[in-house]
Write a protein that holds these residues in place. Structure first.
Motif, mmCIF file in Angstrom:
data_model
loop_
_atom_site.group_PDB
_atom_site.id
_atom_site.type_symbol
_atom_site.label_atom_id
_atom_site.label_comp_id
_atom_site.label_asym_id
_atom_site.label_seq_id
_atom_site.Cartn_x
_atom_site.Cartn_y
_atom_site.Cartn_z
ATOM 1 N N ARG A 104 1.152 8.802 2.808
ATOM 2 C CA ARG A 104 0.853 8.511 4.206
ATOM 3 C C ARG A 104 -0.641 8.217 4.370
ATOM 4 O O ARG A 104 -1.466 9.111 4.174
ATOM 5 C CB ARG A 104 1.224 9.695 5.103
ATOM 6 N N ASP A 106 -4.136 8.053 6.029
ATOM 7 C CA ASP A 106 -4.790 8.738 7.143
ATOM 8 C C ASP A 106 -5.772 7.816 7.866
ATOM 9 O O ASP A 106 -6.264 8.142 8.942
ATOM 10 C CB ASP A 106 -5.546 9.973 6.631
ATOM 11 N N PRO A 125 -2.368 3.584 9.060
ATOM 12 C CA PRO A 125 -1.595 4.819 9.267
ATOM 13 C C PRO A 125 -0.273 4.603 9.996
ATOM 14 O O PRO A 125 0.655 5.383 9.821
ATOM 15 C CB PRO A 125 -2.541 5.690 10.092
ATOM 16 N N THR A 126 -0.187 3.547 10.809
ATOM 17 C CA THR A 126 1.049 3.299 11.554
ATOM 18 C C THR A 126 1.403 1.819 11.487
ATOM 19 O O THR A 126 0.540 0.960 11.291
ATOM 20 C CB THR A 126 0.921 3.702 13.036
ATOM 21 N N ARG A 131 4.465 6.316 12.313
ATOM 22 C CA ARG A 131 3.713 6.841 11.170
ATOM 23 C C ARG A 131 4.270 6.252 9.888
ATOM 24 O O ARG A 131 5.465 6.339 9.614
ATOM 25 C CB ARG A 131 3.826 8.371 11.146
ATOM 26 N N THR A 133 5.069 5.911 6.034
ATOM 27 C CA THR A 133 5.253 6.638 4.780
ATOM 28 C C THR A 133 5.857 5.674 3.777
ATOM 29 O O THR A 133 6.917 5.082 4.044
ATOM 30 C CB THR A 133 6.183 7.846 4.952
ATOM 31 N N TRP A 163 -5.561 9.262 2.085
ATOM 32 C CA TRP A 163 -4.123 9.411 2.266
ATOM 33 C C TRP A 163 -3.665 10.784 1.794
ATOM 34 O O TRP A 163 -4.372 11.473 1.063
ATOM 35 C CB TRP A 163 -3.347 8.312 1.528
ATOM 36 N N THR A 165 0.158 13.107 0.707
ATOM 37 C CA THR A 165 1.506 12.924 0.175
ATOM 38 C C THR A 165 2.483 13.877 0.861
ATOM 39 O O THR A 165 2.106 14.936 1.358
ATOM 40 C CB THR A 165 1.555 13.163 -1.338
ATOM 41 N N GLY A 286 10.174 6.709 5.032
ATOM 42 C CA GLY A 286 9.734 6.749 3.643
ATOM 43 C C GLY A 286 10.862 6.997 2.660
ATOM 44 O O GLY A 286 10.678 6.818 1.450
#
Length: 296
Positions: A104, A106, A125-126, A131, A133, A163, A165, A286
């Motif tokens: 992910r 940040d 990040p998005t 969000r 993943t 990032w 995990t 994800g």
């Protein structure tokens, strides 16, 4: 029977021309809709013989760390639109081993074409307010390879930093020849369902991808059940109807189950409403999904 589209400006959808719904409606289906987070998972309902999960790939301790070239500030950001070109192919697109760890961002993190290679784009990040993943597929000293969104069978290499995990417990395996979807958790098969897949010329893309996010159903034909948008796009974007250009492959239900087991969609994976509700309750963004012709 359609590709699902979502964005901050417009959401997914396309209705069968044979059902008499104009393609232009598909473009307007999801305007203004935002993706929503998944609900807390209930306990699985069944279990099947175990398949050992695969640990997250680890680098050799003897490897040196190739330095990361500075990333220009004007690099493109990977969004819901097709990803920038130049990224390498997934080293094992048909591997059905579970991908047990996700990454992910940040902040905006530069994705490179190789460890120590060229920075080609940023992972944000998005994407569309959701969000992001992405599953981890390989590691080398100081570098981590992830499946990219908005591209098929393609990876990007990220240097350390910027990032975090997360663990990924679930996996979806789809077999095109048998029209079967299997949900695995912690390396064990939990449930399996028949599915409809892409028609000739618009086949459901082979290879590894992942659950990108979910969106509310834009029309009654989806059976009143939320839709999963996947990281994959059509292999031949020009083969889909004009109203679906730029859309992603989706995992969704339909208003009836008459075509389960057939190749009738524009590449999406269609299953029963009850199966889709269960997956919506269980799967996190994800989660890996791999499409193969047939399992051994």
């Amino acid at each position: 029977m359609l590709f699902d589209r979502f964005s901050a400006r417009r959401p997914p959808g396309w209705l069968l021309a044979a059902l008499g719904v104009p393609l232009l409606l598909v473009v307007a289906l999801l305007v203004g809709r935002a993706l929503t987070a998944t609900a807390p998972p209930p306990a699985p309902t069944a279990a099947a013989p175990p398949t050992p999960p695969t640990a997250s790939p680890s680098p050799s301790p003897l490897e040196s760390v190739p330095p990361a070239a500075p990333a220009p500030a004007d690099l493109p950001v990977i969004t819901y639109d097709p990803a920038p070109r130049g990224f390498p192919a997934d080293p094992a697109p048909a591997d059905t081993s579970p991908l047990g760890e996700g990454l992910r961002p940040d902040r905006n993190v530069a994705a490179y074409d190789a460890p120590g290679g060229r920075p080609l784009a940023f992972l944000a990040p998005t994407i569309s307010g959701v969000r992001l993943t992405v599953p981890i597929v390989e590691r080398r000293a100081g570098w981590t390879a992830v499946l990219l969104p908005s591209a098929n069978r393609t990876v990007g290499w990220l240097p350390s930093g910027g990032w975090t995990t997360v663990a990924l417990r679930d996996q979806i395996v789809v077999e095109r020849r048998t029209h079967r979807l299997t949900w695995n958790r912690d390396g064990r098969a939990v449930r399996s369902w028949p599915v409809s897949l892409g028609m000739s010329g618009q086949l459901t893309p082979l290879g590894r991808t992942f659950v990108l996010g979910r969106t509310p159903p834009p029309q009654d034909v989806y059976g009143g059940v939320d839709i999963f948008a996947l990281g994959a796009i059509p292999d031949d974007p020009d083969a889909v109807p004009t109203g679906l250009r730029g859309a992603h492959i989706g995992l969704h239900s339909w208003y009836n189950d008459d075509t389960l087991g057939e190749n009738v969609t524009n590449g999406c994976i269609r299953l029963t409403r009850s199966a889709q509700r269960q997956l919506l309750a269980e799967l996190e963004p994800g989660t890996g999904l791999v499409v193969v012709d047939r399992l051994p």
